[in-house]
Scaffold this motif. Structure first.
Motif, PDB file in Angstrom:
ATOM      1  N   PHE A 199       3.646  11.222  -7.564  1.00 37.66           N
ATOM      2  CA  PHE A 199       4.234  11.849  -6.377  1.00 37.66           C
ATOM      3  C   PHE A 199       3.724  11.128  -5.134  1.00 37.66           C
ATOM      4  N   ARG A 200       4.623  10.969  -4.173  1.00 36.30           N
ATOM      5  CA  ARG A 200       4.224  10.382  -2.893  1.00 36.30           C
ATOM      6  C   ARG A 200       3.855  11.509  -1.930  1.00 36.30           C
ATOM      7  N   LEU A 201       2.595  11.507  -1.516  1.00 37.80           N
ATOM      8  CA  LEU A 201       2.112  12.426  -0.495  1.00 37.80           C
ATOM      9  C   LEU A 201       2.171  11.701   0.841  1.00 37.80           C
ATOM     10  N   ALA A 202       2.996  12.185   1.729  1.00 32.46           N
ATOM     11  CA  ALA A 202       3.133  11.571   3.052  1.00 32.46           C
ATOM     12  C   ALA A 202       2.898  12.638   4.107  1.00 32.46           C
ATOM     13  N   VAL A 203       1.912  12.411   4.956  1.00 27.30           N
ATOM     14  CA  VAL A 203       1.598  13.329   6.046  1.00 27.30           C
ATOM     15  C   VAL A 203       1.823  12.595   7.357  1.00 27.30           C
ATOM     16  N   ALA A 204       2.654  13.174   8.207  1.00 28.22           N
ATOM     17  CA  ALA A 204       2.915  12.607   9.526  1.00 28.22           C
ATOM     18  C   ALA A 204       2.934  13.750  10.539  1.00 28.22           C
ATOM     19  N   ASP A 205       2.133  13.596  11.592  1.00 23.43           N
ATOM     20  CA  ASP A 205       2.051  14.613  12.649  1.00 23.43           C
ATOM     21  C   ASP A 205       1.731  15.993  12.085  1.00 23.43           C
ATOM     22  N   GLY A 206       0.870  16.017  11.069  1.00 21.36           N
ATOM     23  CA  GLY A 206       0.414  17.285  10.525  1.00 21.36           C
ATOM     24  C   GLY A 206       1.308  17.930   9.495  1.00 21.36           C
ATOM     25  N   THR A 207       2.467  17.337   9.213  1.00 16.15           N
ATOM     26  CA  THR A 207       3.402  17.902   8.244  1.00 16.15           C
ATOM     27  C   THR A 207       3.424  17.047   6.983  1.00 16.15           C
ATOM     28  N   ALA A 208       3.307  17.702   5.830  1.00 13.22           N
ATOM     29  CA  ALA A 208       3.225  16.980   4.562  1.00 13.22           C
ATOM     30  C   ALA A 208       4.529  17.069   3.791  1.00 13.22           C
ATOM     31  N   THR A 209       4.905  15.958   3.167  1.00 12.72           N
ATOM     32  CA  THR A 209       5.953  15.949   2.145  1.00 12.72           C
ATOM     33  C   THR A 209       5.319  15.476   0.848  1.00 12.72           C
ATOM     34  N   TYR A 210       5.884  15.915  -0.263  1.00 11.74           N
ATOM     35  CA  TYR A 210       5.303  15.597  -1.569  1.00 11.74           C
ATOM     36  C   TYR A 210       6.464  15.522  -2.554  1.00 11.74           C
ATOM     37  N   GLU A 211       6.846  14.309  -2.911  1.00 10.28           N
ATOM     38  CA  GLU A 211       8.064  14.110  -3.698  1.00 10.28           C
ATOM     39  C   GLU A 211       7.796  13.177  -4.874  1.00 10.28           C
ATOM     40  N   PRO A 212       8.516  13.368  -5.997  1.00  8.31           N
ATOM     41  CA  PRO A 212       8.370  12.463  -7.140  1.00  8.31           C
ATOM     42  C   PRO A 212       8.725  11.029  -6.752  1.00  8.31           C
ATOM     43  N   THR A 213       8.078  10.064  -7.405  1.00  9.17           N
ATOM     44  CA  THR A 213       8.336   8.662  -7.110  1.00  9.17           C
ATOM     45  C   THR A 213       8.077   7.824  -8.352  1.00  9.17           C
ATOM     46  N   GLU A 214       8.684   6.642  -8.399  1.00  3.44           N
ATOM     47  CA  GLU A 214       8.406   5.670  -9.452  1.00  3.44           C
ATOM     48  C   GLU A 214       7.450   4.591  -8.974  1.00  3.44           C
ATOM     49  N   ALA A 215       6.995   4.684  -7.723  1.00  2.00           N
ATOM     50  CA  ALA A 215       6.114   3.668  -7.159  1.00  2.00           C
ATOM     51  C   ALA A 215       4.758   3.686  -7.862  1.00  2.00           C
ATOM     52  N   PRO A 216       4.040   2.570  -7.853  1.00  2.00           N
ATOM     53  CA  PRO A 216       2.714   2.517  -8.484  1.00  2.00           C
ATOM     54  C   PRO A 216       1.743   3.496  -7.813  1.00  2.00           C
ATOM     55  N   ALA A 217       0.824   4.019  -8.592  1.00  2.57           N
ATOM     56  CA  ALA A 217      -0.118   5.012  -8.084  1.00  2.57           C
ATOM     57  C   ALA A 217      -1.243   4.353  -7.294  1.00  2.57           C
ATOM     58  N   ASP A 218      -1.625   4.992  -6.197  1.00  5.76           N
ATOM     59  CA  ASP A 218      -2.822   4.599  -5.454  1.00  5.76           C
ATOM     60  C   ASP A 218      -4.063   5.289  -6.014  1.00  5.76           C
ATOM     61  N   LEU A 219      -3.893   6.529  -6.485  1.00  3.29           N
ATOM     62  CA  LEU A 219      -4.984   7.312  -7.063  1.00  3.29           C
ATOM     63  C   LEU A 219      -4.474   8.040  -8.294  1.00  3.29           C
ATOM     64  N   ALA A 220      -5.292   8.110  -9.334  1.00  6.40           N
ATOM     65  CA  ALA A 220      -4.953   8.879 -10.532  1.00  6.40           C
ATOM     66  C   ALA A 220      -6.025   9.949 -10.720  1.00  6.40           C
ATOM     67  N   LEU A 221      -5.596  11.196 -10.884  1.00  6.40           N
ATOM     68  CA  LEU A 221      -6.565  12.285 -10.963  1.00  6.40           C
ATOM     69  C   LEU A 221      -5.974  13.482 -11.683  1.00  6.40           C
TER      70      LEU A 221
END
Length: 407
Positions: free
Chosen positions: A334-356
């Motif tokens: 999932f891509r976690l994107a926070v801009a100006d205090g608002t978060a979006t969290y959507e499925p993605t096929e992009a490579p992971a930055d963190l695995a947890l």
């Protein structure tokens, strides 16, 4: 060989509350007096209850209480798990796993984003996705001499508050201050009366009834404590809660507790890790940390909803590869994107930055645990350099999460 019938999971009706409570007492080796049993029955009656049945016999129990939990920048409903019990005859038969699965199915149907609990045994709940949401420090003050302070205490008069008046005075103040830290549950007047202001302490019947000392008009801080006499000498003061608007108010309350006659020790359980007393006391030999332990455990039932509900300290754009063995909808990239205090969290096929694992994400959610520390511990994998630092900057909170409400 004895044949076990298949386990069945379902509601525990009110007609079987005594049976459910007997199971709980069997598991936790308790034989409470009638008044304590009545209190437990009243609490269990308020719970949503799930049972595990072997035929018609109740062999497992799980209840949830309706709570609202403070988060950075907001709050969310967060049912609290309690009365979790598995009959000793049915250990290692999947009873708890089945109860938790039934619970998560119900949470999914209801759109529940968070859940929480206090664990009696630390290793059990991590495998179900619960992470440590808060940590508490145990402090002891040597009050055989005046408390040495580096700052001047607030010199406004202190006053003792009648227990009957306490919920009306303390409730609004607590509600305001709880918003400053994640992990705190909202309290009803009934909760104040049944959990905080009961005459006899459930864990130690030698403790006095609760005492409340307050400072300021309007209220600027309070301490809720009990005292205990010594067998052959000075007794002790046991602090349960202290809230203060300023360091000076806190200093005045701590000084008061340490100056109570016929006592030579103040014991404080479950204080926040960033407790200001540890910095404004003048003698750390007089104020000692005697223990530290996990407090509230948190479960992200709906990761997307939970992440969108909290505030953020910095912008971030990362792909998280999340593992969740119990709730498949949470698992994946999932891509976690926070801009100006608002978060979006959507499925993605992009490579992971963190695995947890979702457990580690829960531990970081309220600001308790740094993702970077989990990377260094080997339980989170960083695929992109500085990804953990970026996420930690976004998750940072001014005050660490803290709670004192056990259930």
């Amino acid at each position: 060989m004895e044949q076990h019938s298949p386990l069945r999971f379902g509601e525990v009706p009110e007609t079987r509350l005594d049976e459910a409570l007997d199971l709980n007492y069997l598991v936790f080796h308790e034989s409470p007096k009638d008044d304590k049993r009545k209190k437990h029955l009243d609490v269990l009656r308020e719970c949503t209850r799930i049972g595990a049945y072997d035929g018609d016999r109740l062999v497992g129990l799980l209840g949830t209480l309706d709570f609202t939990l403070s988060l950075p920048g907001g709050e969310l409903p967060s049912p609290g798990l309690t009365f979790v019990s598995v009959a000793p005859t049915h250990r290692r038969r999947g009873v708890l796993t089945g109860l938790i699965a039934e619970l998560y199915r119900g949470f999914g149907a209801a759109g529940t984003p968070l859940a929480c609990l206090w664990a009696s045994e630390d290793p059990i709940y991590g495998r179900f996705g619960f992470g440590t949401g808060t940590t508490g420090l145990h402090l002891t003050i040597d009050s055989s001499r005046p408390l040495a302070l580096r700052i001047a205490p607030d010199e406004r008069p202190l006053r003792l508050v009648d227990k009957a008046e306490a919920p009306a005075l303390l409730g609004p103040y607590y509600e305001r201050t709880r918003a400053e830290r994640g992990g705190r549950t909202a309290r009803t007047q009934a909760w104040w009366q049944s959990e905080w202001l009961v005459e006899e302490d459930q864990e130690d019947d030698e403790l006095s009834p609760p005492r409340i000392v307050a400072l300021g008009e309007p209220l600027a801080g309070y301490a809720l404590y009990r005292t205990k006499g010594g067998d052959d000498g000075p007794g002790s003061v046991h602090l349960f809660e202290l809230e203060a608007d300023t360091p000076a108010v806190a200093a005045a309350l701590w000084r008061y507790l340490a100056s109570i006659d016929l006592s030579n020790r103040v014991v404080a359980w479950g204080r926040p890790v960033d407790e200001p007393l540890l910095h404004f006391c003048a003698d750390r030999d007089q104020v000692r940390v005697t223990g530290q332990q996990p407090g509230l455990r948190v479960r992200l039932v709906d990761v997307a909803a939970a992440l969108r509900a909290r505030s953020w300290a910095a912008d971030v754009d990362l792909v998280l590869d999340v593992r969740d063995a119990q709730i498949p909808a949470n698992a994946g990239r999932f891509r976690l994107a926070v801009a100006d205090g608002t978060a979006t969290y959507e499925p993605t096929e992009a490579p992971a930055d963190l695995a947890l694992d979702v457990r580690e994400l829960a531990s970081a959610y309220l600001g308790e645990t740094a993702i970077g520390a989990l990377v260094r511990a080997g339980v989170v994998t960083e695929h992109t350099a500085r990804a953990a630092a970026a996420l930690d900057a976004a998750l940072r909170t001014e005050l660490l999460p803290h709670t004192m409400d056990e259930f």
